[in-house]
Design an enzyme around this catalytic site. Structure first.
Site, PDB file in Angstrom:
ATOM      1  N   GLU A 290       0.879  -1.179   0.000  1.00  0.00           N
ATOM      2  CA  GLU A 290       0.000   0.000   0.000  1.00  0.00           C
ATOM      3  C   GLU A 290       0.905   1.214   0.000  1.00  0.00           C
ATOM      4  OE1 GLU A 290      -0.782   2.855   1.856  1.00  0.00           O
ATOM      5  OE2 GLU A 290      -2.770   2.559   2.727  1.00  0.00           O
TER       6      GLU A 290
ATOM      7  N   CYS B 153      -2.565   8.411   4.067  1.00  0.00           N
ATOM      8  CA  CYS B 153      -2.321   8.113   2.650  1.00  0.00           C
ATOM      9  C   CYS B 153      -3.532   8.404   1.784  1.00  0.00           C
ATOM     10  CB  CYS B 153      -1.894   6.657   2.493  1.00  0.00           C
ATOM     11  SG  CYS B 153      -3.059   5.478   3.184  1.00  0.00           S
TER      12      CYS B 153
END
Length: 483
Positions: free
Chosen positions: A255, A289
């Site tokens: 990720e 994020c």
């Protein structure tokens, strides 16, 4: 000195034991709110890493053949231990990250929910029958534990990130080596202490932190791990893949960084868009994020949206501590302060106009003013940078086609947000946005919802039942039928 630190000294967790580094090295954990040390941690060397890998392999060999019911009992025992120590774990996150107290609950709840979710989910996994077209065989697809997983974790959500990896690994029957960020290792090391307290099976969970050359590279280059998983930057993911692929074929679940667009059409619920836009930038001091980087606002409502963000940012309560109840804490480290300031300065050079904030806050700690910047050039190079801080860069557009082009003009592809009251408009963006997640008129994240990106934002999935597939190997079993 160790006795004077709030959290004292924490040890590595290897082979079911709490141990100091063999060479005696330690690392000081700093609270970003006041830049004072709060703990020391054992700082692993190459020999510690070697032992960690060997014990994780042995741990896998025993954990993977343990009856599922027994494995689940151990997972439940660990989950209960985390709940029992909820306050300690939340406080450790608050001090190592400078995170507001309310925000620490999300971290802890996430790891607790992950352990429960995957314990429930693995019980639903069954062999999958495959029809034989000729009628000569019976086929089935079976799933078995993959092996040793190595997880490199980002600093922004210390236990949420850890939980996203620990839950599916343990439920699948795989063992896992957890390498937390040096900026927020404290809560992870406490997890190691809690595992030791309940005598969790040896080698199944390992927690170490150290220099890249002594820990990171040896973990990647070893032939023992079957999976390298990470939450972090795209650049880090590229390095991990390069290092680990030299010695053996491994799986990857990464990720990586994002550059989320936040699209507001002229028919959007403006109050809702401003409220959620503010929350996503203030929450965790913008160190998320999936936080929006680029605010693309229809030119007919850009002034009202900008004014709303400026108003909210200016009244944000900044600080640290449980009693003070701040809405936003400091950035996690000094390097983040420098980076965010550089991004703002570069935006100004490229024609951006600061509407509020723009500077670090004087005094102790890594605090930064919530910042709003209006950009006239919607193709400014600065729009390609992930900010990872409390900065909203606002750009105008005229048509949905223009907004789409601007949004997709990035190598990242993690999260995206669209606000409109028109169903056809929402469908248009749903079909054409190049992002792994598309949030329409709201925000929703949970352990059962898939979380992953496209393009340079990563491979694989965190959360949901699909994350289990990274930790399981599938075998096709075919049996010939008797004539």
């Amino acid at each position: 000195m160790i006795q004077n630190l709030k959290f004292g000294h924490k040890k590595l967790y290897i082979d079911g034991e709490l141990v100091d580094a063999q060479d005696g090295k330690t690392f000081e954990v700093i609270c970003p709110a006041d830049e004072k040390p709060i703990a020391t941690i054992a700082w692993a060397g190459k020999e510690d890493t070697k032992r960690a890998l060997q014990s994780a392999q042995k741990g896998f060999e025993s954990w993977s053949v343990m009856p599922l019911e027994t494995r689940l009992q151990w997972i439940d025992k660990l989950r209960n231990k985390l709940i029992e120590n909820r306050d300690l774990l939340r406080e450790s996150i608050m001090y190592e990250m400078g995170k507001v107290w309310e925000g620490t609950d999300e971290d802890l709840t996430s790891i607790i929910n992950s352990l429960q979710y995957y314990a429930d989910e693995i019980k639903l996994r069954k062999d999958i029958p495959i029809a034989d077209k000729e009628g000569t065989h019976e086929h089935k697809l079976v799933s078995q534990p993959l092996g040793v997983a190595v997880a490199f974790l980002a600093y922004n959500f210390p236990l949420l990130n850890l939980g996203f990896k620990l839950g599916p690994a343990l439920a699948s029957g795989s063992s896992i080596i957890l390498k937390p960020s040096e900026f927020s290792p404290l809560s992870a090391y406490i997890i190691g202490e809690l595992c030791a307290e309940i005598n969790f099976p040896k080698g199944v969970v390992t927690i170490i932190c150290g220099d890249v050359k002594d820990v990171g590279i040896p973990l990647c280059e070893s032939t023992i791990p079957r999976l390298i998983t990470m939450i972090g930057s795209t650049e880090t993911a590229q390095k991990l893949i390069t290092q680990s692929a030299q010695t053996s074929i491994k799986r990857y679940s990464m990720e990586c960084g994002g550059n989320a667009p936040f699209i507001v059409m002229d028919d959007a619920d403006m109050a809702l868009a401003v409220e959620l836009g503010t929350a996503l930038k203030i929450g965790n001091t913008g160190q998320i994020c999936v936080a929006p980087n680029r605010f693309f606002i229809h030119e007919s409502v850009i002034d009202s949206f900008t004014e709303g963000m400026v108003k909210n940012f200016n009244k944000t309560k900044i600080g640290f501590g449980r009693e003070n109840k701040p809405e936003m804490g400091p950035l996690a480290n000094k390097a983040s302060v420098v980076k965010v300031k550089q991004i703002i300065d570069e935006a100004v050079k490229q024609g951006g106009q600061i509407r509020c904030g723009g500077s670090p806050i004087d005094g102790h700690g890594y605090y930064f003013e919530p910042t709003v910047i209006r950009m006239k050039d919607n193709n400014a190079e600065i729009l390609q940078h992930e900010i990872f801080g409390p900065v909203a860069i606002i750009v105008g557009f005229k048509t949905k086609e223009e907004a789409l082009k601007l949004s997709n003009n990035t190598n990242a592809g993690l999260a995206s947000y669209v606000f409109s009251s028109n169903k056809e408009t929402l469908n248009y963006f749903t079909d054409k946005l190049e992002f792994g997640e598309i949030q329409l008129n709201g925000v929703k994240y949970d352990i059962y919802l898939p979380h992953g990106g496209v393009k340079n934002s990563g491979i694989g999935v965190d959360c949901s039942t699909y994350a289990l597939d990274d930790y399981l190997v599938k075998k096709r079993v075919s049996r010939a039928l008797q004539a």
